[in-house]
Each structure stands twice: as structure tokens, then as C-alpha cells.
Design an enzyme around this catalytic site. Sequence first.
Site, PDB file in Angstrom:
ATOM      1  N   TYR A 101     -66.276 135.603  81.061  1.00  0.00           N
ATOM      2  CA  TYR A 101     -67.239 136.305  81.922  1.00  0.00           C
ATOM      3  C   TYR A 101     -67.968 137.329  81.077  1.00  0.00           C
ATOM      4  O   TYR A 101     -67.344 138.083  80.310  1.00  0.00           O
ATOM      5  CB  TYR A 101     -66.526 137.009  83.073  1.00  0.00           C
ATOM      6  CG  TYR A 101     -67.414 138.019  83.782  1.00  0.00           C
ATOM      7  CD1 TYR A 101     -68.233 137.631  84.835  1.00  0.00           C
ATOM      8  CD2 TYR A 101     -67.460 139.351  83.370  1.00  0.00           C
ATOM      9  CE1 TYR A 101     -69.067 138.538  85.463  1.00  0.00           C
ATOM     10  CE2 TYR A 101     -68.295 140.265  83.991  1.00  0.00           C
ATOM     11  CZ  TYR A 101     -69.100 139.857  85.044  1.00  0.00           C
ATOM     12  OH  TYR A 101     -69.922 140.758  85.651  1.00  0.00           O
ATOM     13  N   GLU A 189     -75.433 138.345  85.084  1.00  0.00           N
ATOM     14  CA  GLU A 189     -74.079 137.866  84.827  1.00  0.00           C
ATOM     15  C   GLU A 189     -74.069 136.394  84.434  1.00  0.00           C
ATOM     16  O   GLU A 189     -74.945 135.626  84.862  1.00  0.00           O
ATOM     17  CB  GLU A 189     -73.195 138.016  86.077  1.00  0.00           C
ATOM     18  CG  GLU A 189     -73.004 139.436  86.562  1.00  0.00           C
ATOM     19  CD  GLU A 189     -72.145 139.490  87.810  1.00  0.00           C
ATOM     20  OE1 GLU A 189     -72.047 138.457  88.510  1.00  0.00           O
ATOM     21  OE2 GLU A 189     -71.554 140.537  88.081  1.00  0.00           O
TER      22      GLU A 189
END
Length: 380
Positions: A101, A189
Site C-alpha cells: 500500500y 492511493e
Amino acid sequence: MRLHEYQAKGVFADAGIPTPGSEVASTVDDVVSIAERLGYPVAVKAQVHVGGRGKAGGIKLAEDSDEARDAAEDILGMDLKGYTVEKVLVEEAVDFTNELYVGVTMDRGEGKPVAMVSTKGGVNIEEVAEEDPDAIAREHIDPAFGMHPYQARKVVYDAGVDKAVARDVASVLTTLYDLWESKDASDAEINPLMVTSDDEVVAADAVLNIDEDALFRHPDLAEMEDEAAEDELEAKANEYGFDYVRLDGNVGIIGNGAGLVMTTLDLVDYYGGKPANFLDIGGGAKAERVANALDMVFSDENVDSVVFNIFGGITRGDEVAKGINEALEQFDEIPKRVVVRLAGTNAAEGREILNDELVTVEETLEGAVQRAVEYAEEDQ
């Protein structure tokens, strides 16, 4: 403004972030044709503004044309957490060995943007932050100077990313920060950033949310707004002139004033509930406006109960009570249980006017929120 995955990936790819080959489709035949061009296996991914698409059946892998057709028929037109899927992204499947991530957002507590990296990619990052906060490495950035290369390397190494791909991950994070800054984003993101067996990194998902007040500086992104804002409830909110944000819980929230609504959201979370929305009806709300707000929240299939929190200043409690009564009297059967808390100008008069056969009246905000959370739990 929230971009769809395929829109965000287009922005990321233009900036040099590796992304899988993909195309958007809105019909079953188009899905199969695109899959044939890309080559199997492919992923068929619902393009809606919700998380957890895979768990909800909104992402499927296809190894051949029959599976691609089946996936398209299952996903197109499905109701995914209250959203109707009208488009899917057909994308080359990534053969990965690890999922990371990477993200950039604003840390309002620190008053600075923060870059984040975790080796626990591919899952809900909010759950990771709550259950294992140490699994997310963070580095705050001075907006006056931007992200220095050493900061990108530091947060990547702090996260424990494998040295074989650390340099590439740091490069992706640096680009992501540059996009966050240059595009006036609130969030940027990639979850997951996949690591292949050849030690390459590929953005298998993409999130890019833009500050709407800055869209005049980004005409290319502004052109995507209508296409990105497909949710019927958000479109209805624009029509009514409400400040509205759809969330993924089941307790509907209506209030007058952003601070009051945010406080209500926090209390719902504090008492173990999950907010379904942010809805601010504004000051001076008359009966018709209140009725429109209730109509909106009732239209959300995820909502199991509603808490109405009004503090009367410009907005009079008796006007709000009339609006609630008028709205609820339109229904042969009330679709969701409603809890009302009135305080401030003409609050006592409003409580007297409220039809307690249609709503539950609570004098304190804490009591109203707790009751709404209890109702939502009972209806699950």
C-alpha cells in the site's frame, strides 16, 4: 470529486506510474472483445465509488471468453452497496508475489501532508490502521519544500519493503506525492501496488480524490466530474443544494451545520455504529427542505435508522418538526426508524409538534445517537 479507478489510473499512467493494460466497457460483448484484445487472464472490475468490491462480488478473474462473459453478466447492472454498476474495467491480470500500500493524504492533526507505505496491501487500509497501526510507516512532508528523495526512501525502508523493489516503490511514492500536490488532491492511493515475480511494481488499483474548489485549475479533471459522479443520491443532493457525502454504514445522519453533523458522525462511531452519510441541510431550513433531506436518506438502501440532529439558531425547531411530520406522513409505513433531537430556538415547541407515533424523540444528542445505533443493530 472522486475519480473512478479507470480515470485515476489514466492520470497515474500519464505521470509514469506502471499500470496494467486496460479498457472500460459498459456491455457484456464489449467486455469479451476487450478481454480478447488484452489476452487472458483478465480482471473484470466494477467501477463504483465503494471499497471492498472484491468481497462484494464486484471483481472477478476470467481465464477465457466464457468466464469473461459470465463475469460481465454478473457484475454489469448489479447493486453493489447501493450503487448500480454501469461500467467495468477490463484489465490485464497481474501475476504477483506481494501486495503493498502506498498513499498520500493530509494529516490535519499535524497540519501537513503525510506519505504512507505498508506491506499489508490489498486489504482495507483503515482496518490495518486500527488493528495494527505499526504496520503503516508514515513520513510527514513540509509542503513548502515537497517530498525529498530521502524521505521517500526512508518511509519505504521503515515499512520493511523488500530491498529488491524498494527503489521502485520510492519512485512511485514520489510521483504519487507530486500528483497529490499538483492536482490539488485530498487523497492519492494505490492499494494494492503489486510486486511481480520479476520484481516489478504495478498499480493494480488507483484512488485520486480532488478538491472540488480547485477544479477551475484543472479543466482536464473537471471534464471527468459528470462521469465520475454517477451516484443518484449525490446527484439528488446537488439538485436539492445539500452538502452530502455517502459513507458505507447504516445509520443515516441529518443535521444543520457541518460541525454538528461531524459531531454526530463521531458519536455514532463512538457508540459502536457506522455512519451511512454526511448530510448538512444548512441554516434556515424550512419544512420542504427537511422533507427533501429525509427523502434522500430513506432512498439509501444501506440505511437502517436515521438520527436527526438540529440545533436551532436560524433554523427554528418548530419548522423542522413540521418538515419531519410532513415527510413521514407521506408514507403508509415508515421505511426507517427515525430518532430526533431538537435543541435551541423553539426546540420545546418543536418537540411538542413532533408526531411521536412516527419518530422517537430524545432530548440529548448522546441519547439520540445511542437509540439510532440500537435501532440499526436490531434491523440488521
